[in-house]
Design a protein around this motif. Sequence first.
Motif, PDB file in Angstrom:
ATOM      1  N   TYR A   1       0.824  -1.216   0.000  1.00  0.00           N
ATOM      2  CA  TYR A   1       0.000   0.000   0.000  1.00  0.00           C
ATOM      3  C   TYR A   1       0.855   1.262   0.000  1.00  0.00           C
ATOM      4  CZ  TYR A   1      -3.275   3.567   1.550  1.00  0.00           C
ATOM      5  OH  TYR A   1      -4.009   4.720   1.635  1.00  0.00           O
ATOM      6  N   ASP A   2       1.970   1.234   0.731  1.00  0.00           N
ATOM      7  CA  ASP A   2       2.845   2.405   0.773  1.00  0.00           C
ATOM      8  C   ASP A   2       3.348   2.787  -0.613  1.00  0.00           C
ATOM      9  OD1 ASP A   2       2.590   2.674   3.496  1.00  0.00           O
ATOM     10  OD2 ASP A   2       4.425   1.567   3.971  1.00  0.00           O
ATOM     11  N   ARG A   3       3.522   1.780  -1.497  1.00  0.00           N
ATOM     12  CA  ARG A   3       4.026   2.062  -2.845  1.00  0.00           C
ATOM     13  C   ARG A   3       2.910   2.408  -3.817  1.00  0.00           C
ATOM     14  NH1 ARG A   3       7.475   0.195   1.040  1.00  0.00           N
ATOM     15  NH2 ARG A   3       9.612  -0.026   0.230  1.00  0.00           N
ATOM     16  N   THR A   4       1.769   1.744  -3.677  1.00  0.00           N
ATOM     17  CA  THR A   4       0.700   1.898  -4.669  1.00  0.00           C
ATOM     18  C   THR A   4      -0.404   2.847  -4.234  1.00  0.00           C
ATOM     19  OG1 THR A   4      -0.559   0.041  -3.760  1.00  0.00           O
ATOM     20  CG2 THR A   4       1.123  -0.472  -5.422  1.00  0.00           C
ATOM     21  N   HIS A   5      -0.518   3.065  -2.924  1.00  0.00           N
ATOM     22  CA  HIS A   5      -1.581   3.910  -2.353  1.00  0.00           C
ATOM     23  C   HIS A   5      -2.972   3.370  -2.684  1.00  0.00           C
ATOM     24  CE1 HIS A   5       1.544   6.729  -1.293  1.00  0.00           C
ATOM     25  NE2 HIS A   5       1.951   6.744  -2.545  1.00  0.00           N
ATOM     26  N   THR A   6      -3.069   2.068  -2.803  1.00  0.00           N
ATOM     27  CA  THR A   6      -4.367   1.425  -3.002  1.00  0.00           C
ATOM     28  C   THR A   6      -4.311   0.011  -2.447  1.00  0.00           C
ATOM     29  OG1 THR A   6      -6.046   0.781  -4.629  1.00  0.00           O
ATOM     30  CG2 THR A   6      -3.750   0.537  -5.293  1.00  0.00           C
ATOM     31  N   LEU A   7      -5.463  -0.482  -2.013  1.00  0.00           N
ATOM     32  CA  LEU A   7      -5.591  -1.873  -1.583  1.00  0.00           C
ATOM     33  C   LEU A   7      -6.462  -2.665  -2.549  1.00  0.00           C
ATOM     34  CD1 LEU A   7      -6.088  -1.340   2.265  1.00  0.00           C
ATOM     35  CD2 LEU A   7      -4.088  -2.359   1.148  1.00  0.00           C
ATOM     36  N   ALA A   8      -6.921  -2.018  -3.614  1.00  0.00           N
ATOM     37  CA  ALA A   8      -7.789  -2.674  -4.598  1.00  0.00           C
ATOM     38  C   ALA A   8      -6.932  -3.521  -5.538  1.00  0.00           C
ATOM     39  CB  ALA A   8      -8.586  -1.646  -5.378  1.00  0.00           C
ATOM     40  N   MET A   9      -7.114  -4.832  -5.488  1.00  0.00           N
ATOM     41  CA  MET A   9      -6.302  -5.718  -6.308  1.00  0.00           C
ATOM     42  C   MET A   9      -6.565  -5.522  -7.795  1.00  0.00           C
ATOM     43  SD  MET A   9      -6.105  -9.281  -4.148  1.00  0.00           S
ATOM     44  CE  MET A   9      -7.856  -9.382  -3.773  1.00  0.00           C
ATOM     45  N   GLU A  10      -7.754  -5.042  -8.146  1.00  0.00           N
ATOM     46  CA  GLU A  10      -8.059  -4.811  -9.552  1.00  0.00           C
ATOM     47  C   GLU A  10      -7.210  -3.700 -10.149  1.00  0.00           C
ATOM     48  OE1 GLU A  10     -11.812  -1.727  -8.822  1.00  0.00           O
ATOM     49  OE2 GLU A  10     -12.144  -3.661  -9.794  1.00  0.00           O
ATOM     50  N   LYS A  11      -6.613  -2.865  -9.296  1.00  0.00           N
ATOM     51  CA  LYS A  11      -5.760  -1.787  -9.764  1.00  0.00           C
ATOM     52  C   LYS A  11      -4.290  -2.159  -9.723  1.00  0.00           C
ATOM     53  CE  LYS A  11      -8.972   1.849  -8.276  1.00  0.00           C
ATOM     54  NZ  LYS A  11      -9.139   3.067  -7.434  1.00  0.00           N
ATOM     55  N   MET A  12      -3.994  -3.388  -9.305  1.00  0.00           N
ATOM     56  CA  MET A  12      -2.607  -3.824  -9.205  1.00  0.00           C
ATOM     57  C   MET A  12      -2.278  -4.761 -10.370  1.00  0.00           C
ATOM     58  SD  MET A  12      -2.299  -4.502  -5.101  1.00  0.00           S
ATOM     59  CE  MET A  12      -2.904  -3.322  -3.909  1.00  0.00           C
ATOM     60  N   GLY A  13      -1.123  -5.383 -10.289  1.00  0.00           N
ATOM     61  CA  GLY A  13      -0.686  -6.310 -11.321  1.00  0.00           C
ATOM     62  C   GLY A  13       0.721  -5.990 -11.774  1.00  0.00           C
ATOM     63  N   GLY A  14       1.493  -7.036 -12.035  1.00  0.00           N
ATOM     64  CA  GLY A  14       2.835  -6.865 -12.553  1.00  0.00           C
ATOM     65  C   GLY A  14       3.836  -6.323 -11.571  1.00  0.00           C
ATOM     66  N   MET A  15       3.510  -6.325 -10.292  1.00  0.00           N
ATOM     67  CA  MET A  15       4.408  -5.705  -9.318  1.00  0.00           C
ATOM     68  C   MET A  15       5.638  -6.550  -9.011  1.00  0.00           C
ATOM     69  SD  MET A  15       1.650  -4.017  -6.704  1.00  0.00           S
ATOM     70  CE  MET A  15       2.948  -3.605  -5.558  1.00  0.00           C
ATOM     71  N   ALA A  16       5.602  -7.832  -9.360  1.00  0.00           N
ATOM     72  CA  ALA A  16       6.772  -8.680  -9.133  1.00  0.00           C
ATOM     73  C   ALA A  16       7.978  -8.181  -9.928  1.00  0.00           C
ATOM     74  CB  ALA A  16       6.459 -10.127  -9.503  1.00  0.00           C
ATOM     75  N   GLN A  17       7.722  -7.509 -11.040  1.00  0.00           N
ATOM     76  CA  GLN A  17       8.816  -7.019 -11.881  1.00  0.00           C
ATOM     77  C   GLN A  17       9.575  -5.878 -11.216  1.00  0.00           C
ATOM     78  OE1 GLN A  17       7.201  -6.037 -15.746  1.00  0.00           O
ATOM     79  NE2 GLN A  17       5.714  -7.703 -15.636  1.00  0.00           N
ATOM     80  N   VAL A  18       8.860  -5.069 -10.464  1.00  0.00           N
ATOM     81  CA  VAL A  18       9.498  -3.898  -9.859  1.00  0.00           C
ATOM     82  C   VAL A  18       9.740  -4.068  -8.361  1.00  0.00           C
ATOM     83  CG1 VAL A  18       8.629  -2.283 -11.579  1.00  0.00           C
ATOM     84  CG2 VAL A  18       7.235  -2.807  -9.582  1.00  0.00           C
ATOM     85  N   MET A  19       9.085  -5.056  -7.736  1.00  0.00           N
ATOM     86  CA  MET A  19       9.241  -5.297  -6.295  1.00  0.00           C
ATOM     87  C   MET A  19       9.507  -6.779  -6.034  1.00  0.00           C
ATOM     88  SD  MET A  19       6.133  -2.859  -4.874  1.00  0.00           S
ATOM     89  CE  MET A  19       6.511  -3.198  -3.156  1.00  0.00           C
ATOM     90  N   PRO A  20      10.608  -7.317  -6.536  1.00  0.00           N
ATOM     91  CA  PRO A  20      10.871  -8.765  -6.397  1.00  0.00           C
ATOM     92  C   PRO A  20      11.047  -9.224  -4.948  1.00  0.00           C
ATOM     93  CG  PRO A  20      12.788  -7.616  -7.273  1.00  0.00           C
ATOM     94  CD  PRO A  20      11.663  -6.638  -7.299  1.00  0.00           C
ATOM     95  N   LYS A  21      11.649  -8.388  -4.104  1.00  0.00           N
ATOM     96  CA  LYS A  21      11.825  -8.779  -2.701  1.00  0.00           C
ATOM     97  C   LYS A  21      10.472  -8.895  -2.003  1.00  0.00           C
ATOM     98  CE  LYS A  21      16.291  -6.433  -2.275  1.00  0.00           C
ATOM     99  NZ  LYS A  21      17.030  -5.321  -1.601  1.00  0.00           N
ATOM    100  N   THR A  22       9.620  -7.904  -2.233  1.00  0.00           N
ATOM    101  CA  THR A  22       8.289  -7.936  -1.633  1.00  0.00           C
ATOM    102  C   THR A  22       7.512  -9.141  -2.137  1.00  0.00           C
ATOM    103  OG1 THR A  22       8.308  -5.519  -1.547  1.00  0.00           O
ATOM    104  CG2 THR A  22       6.180  -6.606  -1.268  1.00  0.00           C
TER     105      THR A  22
END
Length: 532
Positions: A353-374
Amino acid sequence: MDTQFPWLTLITLLPLGAALFIPLLPDQDGRTVRWYALGIGLLDFVLAAAVFAQHYDMQTAQVQLAESYAWIPQIGLNWSLAVDGLSMPLILLTGLINTVAIFAAWQVKHKSRLFYFLMLALYSAQIGVFAAQDLLLFFLVWEIELVPVYLLISIWGGPKRQYAATKFIIYTAVGSLFILLAGLAMAFYGGNFTLDMTALGLKDYPLTLELLAYAGFLLAFGVKLPIFPLHTWLPDAHGEASAPVSMVLAGVLLKMGGYGLIRFNTQMLPDAHIYFAPVIIALGVVNIVYGALTAFGQDNLKRRLAHSSISHMGFVLLGIGSLNSVGLNGAMLQMLSHGLIAAVLFFLAGVTYDRTHTLAMEKMGGMAQVMPKTFALFTAGSMASLALPGMSGFVSELTVFIGLTSSDAFTSSFKMGVIFLGAVGLLLTPVYLLSMLRRVFTGNQQGDMFDKYMADANPREVFIAVSLLLPILAVGLYPKLATQTYDVTTTALAAQVHQALPAIAQEQVPLYAQLTHSAPEIPLSATAIARF
């Protein structure tokens, strides 16, 4: 260490006492206050671990610590604390979760003095709940714990924080009244008024009073666990609370409900527990299946995790209702395991949430590419939650199932029905957790809200997650690390319940025998509930 020194009082009051000095500290963007709060949290956790280790009796597998001081003798209230196999691991869990939660709140700058004051006050109240041996003292610290949580949600929560905080306080405060009513009924019975919880457990109550008291405690602790349909405050609270508060809420507060069911319902009211055991198991099955099914419908990341918690706490109910030591062992292990797993998942949800400022999963996706540790840490936590072998979730849920199937109090058909429905919940768990990982971390990025240079988990955040994942792996690979602390206590509790079985057997009725064995030596009252 001198056994006469009031170690339990120090451990219980240190966070609260230290919090009183926060207004006197110089504040430089909250840095001094947060380091002070973290130091106090860590000090109390280390102190508790050292004191318990020093007073741990290897032969009895118990911590020999108890304190009692007259506080308000006019009403019989004593400052009475003790630690045994049930409370010791939960106090240590409280210390660990609260300490890492304070570390997770590193970026809190809005009213930081008040925030850390409330976190430390909550820390003390939680320890007080697990250590209290006086009924009125237990009720007081149980009520005091509600105030910091309410303020932490209502001030630092999300857009609907006032609604969520108000719902939390109404549900839990009303439920708490049943602790007071049921407890006072037990305290006044027999003409020898006492608030000592050990003495209350030794009284010989009439069955009607015991059943009524059991029902009152079940309602109170059922709200906190939570048990369906008393659960609706939890998704709202998690959905609006900040990540550190959610860590404490899921990691410790829910365990207070399970602890109360074991300490009050099972230990103090064993006869009524035999009558209510099938109801406890039925409620556990509903929690498991309902929580898993409703998790699918949650697009909000934290609300999905909240419904997952409802499902996982159902296994605690199955273990408590199994009426044997293996099941109780599993219930305790599930509380410890879920406390660690839920804390790390809610923390990582906060990192996201600190990075995306949202908890809605429909607005997320592809974050493994930019946040591999998380992504790696979130995957590890999810694997623990879906009971991957080698992690604590697998051991705890397996122990619960073994305890239920090995119980000689129920018919094979009843046990198989429960196991089947519980297995349905187990099968649903990896589906909604892996779906969550897929929607958040894989696929294409939704919209243009994400920056390809988005910061991954920093060293502080990695340390927090690893400090919770390591105990999960340690308990998963070597469960005795946890079970040896409470095995003697749960075995004694199971034996105490079984001592009440012959008396219940004399009151068997035909409908009751349909659910349980009809043999007098292994009875369990299911239809006595209908009579009640």
